[in-house]
Motif scaffolding. Structure first.
Motif, short mmCIF file in Angstrom:
data_model
loop_
_atom_site.label_atom_id
_atom_site.label_comp_id
_atom_site.label_asym_id
_atom_site.label_seq_id
_atom_site.Cartn_x
_atom_site.Cartn_y
_atom_site.Cartn_z
N PRO A 8 0.82 -1.21 0.00
CA PRO A 8 0.00 0.00 0.00
C PRO A 8 0.86 1.27 0.00
N GLY A 9 0.27 2.35 -0.44
CA GLY A 9 0.99 3.62 -0.36
C GLY A 9 0.32 4.70 -1.18
N SER A 10 0.94 5.88 -1.16
CA SER A 10 0.45 7.01 -1.95
C SER A 10 1.05 6.98 -3.35
N PHE A 11 2.28 6.52 -3.46
CA PHE A 11 2.98 6.45 -4.74
C PHE A 11 2.85 7.75 -5.52
N LEU A 36 -3.30 1.78 -3.96
CA LEU A 36 -3.19 3.21 -3.70
C LEU A 36 -4.26 3.57 -2.69
N ALA A 37 -3.82 3.99 -1.53
CA ALA A 37 -4.76 4.32 -0.46
C ALA A 37 -4.56 5.78 -0.08
N LYS A 38 -5.53 6.28 0.68
CA LYS A 38 -5.49 7.69 1.05
C LYS A 38 -4.69 7.89 2.33
N ASN A 39 -3.70 8.77 2.26
CA ASN A 39 -2.95 9.15 3.45
C ASN A 39 -3.51 10.50 3.90
N SER A 40 -4.19 10.51 5.05
CA SER A 40 -4.87 11.74 5.47
C SER A 40 -3.90 12.86 5.82
N LEU A 41 -2.61 12.53 5.92
CA LEU A 41 -1.61 13.57 6.23
C LEU A 41 -1.09 14.25 4.97
N LYS A 42 -1.46 13.73 3.80
CA LYS A 42 -0.87 14.25 2.56
C LYS A 42 -1.92 14.68 1.55
N THR A 43 -1.59 15.73 0.79
CA THR A 43 -2.36 16.06 -0.41
C THR A 43 -1.47 15.64 -1.56
N ASP A 74 -10.49 3.41 -0.89
CA ASP A 74 -10.80 4.60 -0.11
C ASP A 74 -11.41 4.13 1.21
N GLY A 75 -10.58 3.86 2.18
CA GLY A 75 -11.09 3.34 3.45
C GLY A 75 -9.95 2.69 4.18
N LEU A 76 -10.29 1.89 5.17
CA LEU A 76 -9.23 1.25 5.94
C LEU A 76 -8.54 0.15 5.13
N LEU A 77 -7.24 0.14 5.22
CA LEU A 77 -6.44 -0.84 4.50
C LEU A 77 -6.76 -2.27 4.97
N VAL A 78 -6.99 -2.40 6.26
CA VAL A 78 -7.29 -3.74 6.79
C VAL A 78 -8.59 -4.29 6.20
N ILE A 90 3.18 -5.21 2.82
CA ILE A 90 4.60 -4.91 2.65
C ILE A 90 4.81 -3.41 2.78
N ARG A 91 5.82 -3.04 3.54
CA ARG A 91 6.21 -1.63 3.58
C ARG A 91 7.72 -1.55 3.47
N GLY A 92 8.18 -0.61 2.64
CA GLY A 92 9.61 -0.34 2.58
C GLY A 92 9.93 0.61 3.73
N GLU A 100 9.23 5.39 13.31
CA GLU A 100 8.15 5.68 14.24
C GLU A 100 6.78 5.63 13.56
N TYR A 101 6.71 6.27 12.41
CA TYR A 101 5.48 6.33 11.62
C TYR A 101 5.05 4.92 11.20
N GLU A 102 6.00 4.14 10.71
CA GLU A 102 5.69 2.80 10.23
C GLU A 102 5.29 1.89 11.40
N GLU A 104 3.84 2.80 14.19
CA GLU A 104 2.49 3.17 14.60
C GLU A 104 1.45 2.58 13.66
N MET A 105 1.73 2.68 12.36
CA MET A 105 0.78 2.17 11.37
C MET A 105 0.60 0.66 11.50
N ALA A 106 1.73 -0.04 11.66
CA ALA A 106 1.66 -1.50 11.78
C ALA A 106 0.88 -1.88 13.04
N MET A 107 1.09 -1.13 14.12
CA MET A 107 0.41 -1.43 15.39
C MET A 107 -1.10 -1.23 15.26
N ILE A 108 -1.49 -0.11 14.65
CA ILE A 108 -2.93 0.17 14.53
C ILE A 108 -3.58 -0.84 13.60
N ASN A 109 -2.89 -1.19 12.53
CA ASN A 109 -3.46 -2.18 11.60
C ASN A 109 -3.62 -3.54 12.27
N ARG A 110 -2.67 -3.88 13.12
CA ARG A 110 -2.74 -5.18 13.81
C ARG A 110 -3.85 -5.18 14.85
#
Ligand code: PNS
Length: 165
Positions: A8-11, A36-43, A74-78, A90-92, A100-102, A104-110
């Motif tokens: 997943p990502g903004s790419f 391609l998912a929405k990152n609410s921190l980015k335009t 457009d919604g939760l990745l999980v 997979i995340r690079g 830190e960001y990754e 947090e994301m992995a923790m919330i998704n889990r």
């Protein structure tokens, strides 16, 4: 059993760093779905259809189209993973900046779905400082970025930023 993973990502846009992660994931797994998912921190700089087109062209150029599918969500990745029966993300990850960001994301998704595992692949040293913002700046200011992005992305960047190919 065919093992499929979600990447997943903004790419915005796809870089050679992403391409490297795709190739290395395909050494381990059979198939990949780029989401391609929405990152609410980015335009995003590129529209969704522009980003999809660039990824399609890049996969063709790299000879990976038969093993990689592109989708958007457009919604939760999980939820995407659950609906598509895929339980590996997979995340690079780049040294220092991403952890830190990754994490947090992995923790919330889990927490949202215990069946989903995030697998991190360390970004190759050639790309570890690569950030989409940086790439756009270099193109805008006339620098050579051809070793860092696939040719279809370079063309799209020049078209959009410099109004030429
Ligand atoms: O390439 P990015 O911008 O770092 O990717 C982040 C992305 C799009 C994968 C993340 O923001 C995401 O998963 N968005 C979908 C919404 C979601 O599931 N949010 C909860 C986990 S952060």
């Amino acid at each position: 059993m065919i093992r499929n993973v979600v990447y997943p990502g903004s790419f915005d846009p796809m870089t050679n760093g992403h391409l490297d992660i795709i190739k290395r994931s395909l050494n381990i797994f059979d198939r990949m779905t780029i989401v391609l998912a929405k990152n609410s921190l980015k335009t995003t700089f590129f529209s969704l259809s522009e980003r999809i087109d660039m990824i399609k062209e890049t996969l063709d150029y790299a000879g990976l189209s038969d093993r990689v599918t592109i989708d958007n969500h457009d919604g939760l990745l999980v939820d995407y993973c659950r609906n598509n029966n895929i339980n590996i993300l997979i995340r690079g990850i780049r040294p220092l900046v991403d952890f830190e960001y990754e994490f947090e994301m992995a923790m919330i998704n889990r927490e949202l779905n215990h069946n989903i595992e995030t697998l991190f692949i360390l970004t190759d040293q050639e790309y570890f400082y690569l950030r989409s913002t940086l790439i756009k700046d270099v193109v805008r200011l006339g620098g050579d970025i051809s070793s860092k992005v696939p040719p279809p992305v370079l063309e799209a960047l020049k078209r959009k930023l410099l109004d030429k190919v």
